[in-house]
Scaffold this active site. Sequence first.
Site, PDB file in Angstrom:
ATOM      1  N   SER A  67      -4.169 -13.618  23.817  1.00 31.92           N
ATOM      2  CA  SER A  67      -3.487 -13.325  22.559  1.00 31.92           C
ATOM      3  C   SER A  67      -2.218 -12.527  22.807  1.00 31.92           C
ATOM      4  O   SER A  67      -2.112 -11.792  23.800  1.00 31.92           O
ATOM      5  CB  SER A  67      -4.409 -12.527  21.628  1.00 31.92           C
ATOM      6  OG  SER A  67      -4.665 -11.245  22.172  1.00 31.92           O
ATOM      7  N   ASP A  68      -1.261 -12.645  21.887  1.00 34.09           N
ATOM      8  CA  ASP A  68      -0.065 -11.812  22.001  1.00 34.09           C
ATOM      9  C   ASP A  68      -0.403 -10.355  21.742  1.00 34.09           C
ATOM     10  O   ASP A  68       0.198  -9.458  22.333  1.00 34.09           O
ATOM     11  CB  ASP A  68       1.014 -12.278  21.025  1.00 34.09           C
ATOM     12  CG  ASP A  68       2.310 -11.520  21.221  1.00 34.09           C
ATOM     13  OD1 ASP A  68       3.023 -11.800  22.195  1.00 34.09           O
ATOM     14  OD2 ASP A  68       2.598 -10.611  20.416  1.00 34.09           O
ATOM     15  N   ALA A 117       5.328  -9.694  28.777  1.00 26.97           N
ATOM     16  CA  ALA A 117       6.577  -9.794  28.025  1.00 26.97           C
ATOM     17  C   ALA A 117       7.785  -9.893  28.956  1.00 26.97           C
ATOM     18  O   ALA A 117       8.783 -10.535  28.625  1.00 26.97           O
ATOM     19  CB  ALA A 117       6.725  -8.603  27.082  1.00 26.97           C
ATOM     20  N   GLU A 144       0.816  -1.218   0.000  1.00 23.88           N
ATOM     21  CA  GLU A 144       0.000   0.000   0.000  1.00 23.88           C
ATOM     22  C   GLU A 144       0.848   1.265   0.000  1.00 23.88           C
ATOM     23  O   GLU A 144       0.440   2.296  -0.544  1.00 23.88           O
ATOM     24  CB  GLU A 144      -0.974  -0.021   1.175  1.00 23.88           C
ATOM     25  CG  GLU A 144      -2.062  -1.075   1.005  1.00 23.88           C
ATOM     26  CD  GLU A 144      -3.089  -1.061   2.123  1.00 23.88           C
ATOM     27  OE1 GLU A 144      -3.623   0.029   2.428  1.00 23.88           O
ATOM     28  OE2 GLU A 144      -3.343  -2.134   2.695  1.00 23.88           O
ATOM     29  N   HIS A 179       5.072  -9.329  18.077  1.00 26.14           N
ATOM     30  CA  HIS A 179       5.832 -10.451  18.602  1.00 26.14           C
ATOM     31  C   HIS A 179       7.193 -10.572  17.946  1.00 26.14           C
ATOM     32  O   HIS A 179       8.164 -10.976  18.593  1.00 26.14           O
ATOM     33  CB  HIS A 179       5.062 -11.762  18.439  1.00 26.14           C
ATOM     34  CG  HIS A 179       5.732 -12.907  19.118  1.00 26.14           C
ATOM     35  ND1 HIS A 179       6.507 -13.830  18.431  1.00 26.14           N
ATOM     36  CD2 HIS A 179       5.803 -13.251  20.433  1.00 26.14           C
ATOM     37  CE1 HIS A 179       6.998 -14.702  19.304  1.00 26.14           C
ATOM     38  NE2 HIS A 179       6.592 -14.370  20.512  1.00 26.14           N
ATOM     39  N   GLY A 188      11.124 -12.645  29.162  1.00 25.36           N
ATOM     40  CA  GLY A 188      12.451 -12.112  28.891  1.00 25.36           C
ATOM     41  C   GLY A 188      12.505 -11.238  27.658  1.00 25.36           C
ATOM     42  O   GLY A 188      13.582 -10.990  27.109  1.00 25.36           O
ATOM     43  N   LYS A 189      11.354 -10.728  27.211  1.00 20.99           N
ATOM     44  CA  LYS A 189      11.308  -9.876  26.019  1.00 20.99           C
ATOM     45  C   LYS A 189      11.406  -8.398  26.384  1.00 20.99           C
ATOM     46  O   LYS A 189      11.732  -7.564  25.538  1.00 20.99           O
ATOM     47  CB  LYS A 189      10.033 -10.162  25.229  1.00 20.99           C
ATOM     48  CG  LYS A 189      10.003 -11.598  24.705  1.00 20.99           C
ATOM     49  CD  LYS A 189       8.642 -12.006  24.168  1.00 20.99           C
ATOM     50  CE  LYS A 189       8.648 -13.480  23.763  1.00 20.99           C
ATOM     51  NZ  LYS A 189       7.302 -13.946  23.342  1.00 20.99           N
TER      52      LYS A 189
END
Length: 363
Positions: free
Chosen positions: A308-309, A317, A130, A281, A321-322
């Site tokens: 859901s993520d 998170a 787009e 994610h 460990g994110k």
Amino acid sequence: MMNQADKVIPPKQVLDALFMESENYDGVPVKGYDFSSGIDYEKIFAAYATTGFQATNFAKAVDMVNDMLKARKEPFTGIVIDEAHPPKGCTIYLGFTSNMISCGLRETIKFLAKENLVDVMVTTCGAIEEDLMKCMAPHQVGSFDFKGKTLRSKGLNRIGNLIVPNKNYCLFEAWCKDIVNDMHTQQIENGTIWSPSKMIKLLGSKIYDESSFLYWASKNDIPVFCPAITDGAIGDILFVHSFAREGFIMDIAQDVKCINNSVLRAQKTGMLILGGGVIKHHIANANLMRNGADFTVYINTAQPFDGSDSGATPDEAVSWGKIRANAKDPVKVYCEATLVFPLLVAQTFAKHVFGGNDNKDNG
């Protein structure tokens, strides 16, 4: 007549509940902007911090992004792998879903790419096609209430309250199919194995239109990762191409290695993510490789109750460990991004370019 001795008093448990003693809470008083003082946008935004609800979260997001920009200016003290592209003090990852390019946030994201204010972008296939499509023909404002059956009969596609004529896709596919054919030829003749980010950089280099965020990302060597590259018109083009020429390879493993290595080389990392799903994610999972990001801002409307993520909170998170356990409190703004992202950029990145705070830097 009832005398004093006959007065009925509430039970003790009622009195205890109603007049429970409070512990002292040393918080900031709630106070919004008083328009009796006139219109002062800087003071209005400053008042968001003490307004409460999502206004306060927005103010926290402003502080967090300014912290990212401040850290980005810090000297890099690690080992420089690529002298032509030395890392910044903080590597900023911008993630956004395709509808952010469908709408007018495309111009905001283009500004960030043009001014080289972010280091890595992650998006979905619709944003790629787009952005390029808008260089050929415009999307138009419509209505959420337009009927799908009527639109389909007219070849008009609806994205929320936006309309994309199907001819726009035809224009894009006519432009893109020859590029895909050339890519396939390079694969056969030169052994070139394409990844999504390599393809995206090539497309950005060939559009020659300064309204395109991909044009500026290509020009400024900002990698744009799209792990779901086939989930849209580009996938349709590759499918149709396969009838004429079999064997075109798109290697997504190259890009996983590339984005994960960018995290491993980073001194600090910041995540700024508009929307959810794969883009959210993909950035967060890359940051797992360094035990989490240092700075985090999410802007989306998703809720955490379904597991859901997209709806996952920053604290979830942290458990993976994110986001680093000792990171400055990450921020989630529960809001549709078109309402707040231009304001966030105005209070952070734009001031970095045009002045107005301590983050101004010509480097």
